[in-house]
Design a protein around this motif. Structure first.
Motif, PDB file in Angstrom:
ATOM      1  N   SER A   1       0.333  -1.524   0.266  1.00 31.34           N
ATOM      2  CA  SER A   1      -0.104  -0.105   0.078  1.00 31.34           C
ATOM      3  C   SER A   1       0.387   1.597   0.112  1.00 31.34           C
ATOM      4  O   SER A   1       0.748   2.049  -0.449  1.00 31.34           O
ATOM      5  CB  SER A   1      -0.425   0.456   1.029  1.00 31.34           C
ATOM      6  N   LEU A   2       2.096   0.923   0.878  1.00 33.07           N
ATOM      7  CA  LEU A   2       2.558   2.122   1.066  1.00 33.07           C
ATOM      8  C   LEU A   2       3.250   3.135  -0.975  1.00 33.07           C
ATOM      9  O   LEU A   2       3.596   4.483  -0.671  1.00 33.07           O
ATOM     10  CB  LEU A   2       4.294   2.467   1.889  1.00 33.07           C
ATOM     11  N   VAL A   3       3.945   1.496  -1.315  1.00 36.99           N
ATOM     12  CA  VAL A   3       4.607   1.482  -2.759  1.00 36.99           C
ATOM     13  C   VAL A   3       3.761   2.094  -3.535  1.00 36.99           C
ATOM     14  O   VAL A   3       4.195   3.176  -4.030  1.00 36.99           O
ATOM     15  CB  VAL A   3       5.376   0.430  -2.783  1.00 36.99           C
ATOM     16  N   HIS A   4       2.522   2.256  -3.387  1.00 37.24           N
ATOM     17  CA  HIS A   4       1.593   2.216  -4.533  1.00 37.24           C
ATOM     18  C   HIS A   4       1.137   3.493  -3.886  1.00 37.24           C
ATOM     19  O   HIS A   4       0.963   4.239  -4.835  1.00 37.24           O
ATOM     20  CB  HIS A   4       0.190   1.338  -4.265  1.00 37.24           C
ATOM     21  N   ASP A   5       1.296   4.179  -2.685  1.00 32.01           N
ATOM     22  CA  ASP A   5       0.617   5.626  -2.492  1.00 32.01           C
ATOM     23  C   ASP A   5       2.360   6.394  -3.174  1.00 32.01           C
ATOM     24  O   ASP A   5       1.568   7.595  -3.967  1.00 32.01           O
ATOM     25  CB  ASP A   5       0.358   6.058  -1.138  1.00 32.01           C
ATOM     26  N   TYR A   6       3.390   5.685  -2.441  1.00 32.94           N
ATOM     27  CA  TYR A   6       3.961   6.915  -3.359  1.00 32.94           C
ATOM     28  C   TYR A   6       4.072   6.838  -5.054  1.00 32.94           C
ATOM     29  O   TYR A   6       4.744   7.654  -5.548  1.00 32.94           O
ATOM     30  CB  TYR A   6       5.264   6.443  -2.627  1.00 32.94           C
ATOM     31  N   TRP A   7       4.633   5.626  -5.499  1.00 35.15           N
ATOM     32  CA  TRP A   7       4.078   5.694  -6.687  1.00 35.15           C
ATOM     33  C   TRP A   7       3.008   6.739  -7.160  1.00 35.15           C
ATOM     34  O   TRP A   7       3.979   7.109  -8.524  1.00 35.15           O
ATOM     35  CB  TRP A   7       3.908   4.187  -6.845  1.00 35.15           C
ATOM     36  N   ASN A   8       1.855   6.572  -7.313  1.00 32.98           N
ATOM     37  CA  ASN A   8       0.712   7.890  -7.484  1.00 32.98           C
ATOM     38  C   ASN A   8       1.667   9.388  -6.660  1.00 32.98           C
ATOM     39  O   ASN A   8       1.351   9.946  -8.044  1.00 32.98           O
ATOM     40  CB  ASN A   8      -0.676   7.618  -6.872  1.00 32.98           C
TER      41      ASN A   8
ATOM     42  N   GLY B   1       4.140  10.648  -9.246  1.00 36.36           N
ATOM     43  CA  GLY B   1       3.519  10.614 -10.835  1.00 36.36           C
ATOM     44  C   GLY B   1       4.053   9.724 -11.905  1.00 36.36           C
ATOM     45  O   GLY B   1       4.180  10.309 -13.107  1.00 36.36           O
ATOM     46  N   LEU B   2       4.820   8.522 -10.996  1.00 35.89           N
ATOM     47  CA  LEU B   2       4.908   7.291 -12.093  1.00 35.89           C
ATOM     48  C   LEU B   2       4.101   6.440 -13.106  1.00 35.89           C
ATOM     49  O   LEU B   2       2.480   7.369 -12.387  1.00 35.89           O
ATOM     50  CB  LEU B   2       5.778   6.426 -10.936  1.00 35.89           C
ATOM     51  N   PRO B   3       3.979   6.429 -13.866  1.00 36.24           N
ATOM     52  CA  PRO B   3       2.937   5.636 -15.121  1.00 36.24           C
ATOM     53  C   PRO B   3       1.734   4.548 -13.528  1.00 36.24           C
ATOM     54  O   PRO B   3       2.801   3.440 -13.132  1.00 36.24           O
ATOM     55  CB  PRO B   3       3.851   5.027 -15.849  1.00 36.24           C
ATOM     56  N   LYS B   4       0.744   4.462 -14.521  1.00 33.99           N
ATOM     57  CA  LYS B   4       0.420   3.600 -13.164  1.00 33.99           C
ATOM     58  C   LYS B   4      -0.693   2.629 -14.294  1.00 33.99           C
ATOM     59  O   LYS B   4      -0.144   2.456 -15.417  1.00 33.99           O
ATOM     60  CB  LYS B   4      -1.780   4.295 -13.542  1.00 33.99           C
TER      61      LYS B   4
END
Length: 53
Positions: free
Chosen positions: A15-22, A25-28
């Motif tokens: 979940s933390l990786v997902h939040d930081y990924w967004n 601004g990395l590609p979804k």
């Protein structure tokens, strides 16, 4: 430390990786096609995309 709930740790970490990924601004990443649901929409999408170029 012997009683770590590894499933919960993996969930929180993911979940933390997902939040930081967004946040960065990395590609979804989508695991399904978000543009069309059937073949005719796919053909229309591809035709409109090639005409726009």
């Amino acid at each position: 430390m012997d009683n770590i709930d590894w499933q919960m740790l993996a969930f929180v970490g993911t979940s933390l990786v997902h939040d930081y990924w967004n946040y960065w601004g990395l590609p979804k990443v989508y695991f399904w096609n978000i543009y069309h649901e059937n073949e005719s929409e796919l053909l229309n999408y591809q035709k409109n995309k090639s005409n726009a170029s």
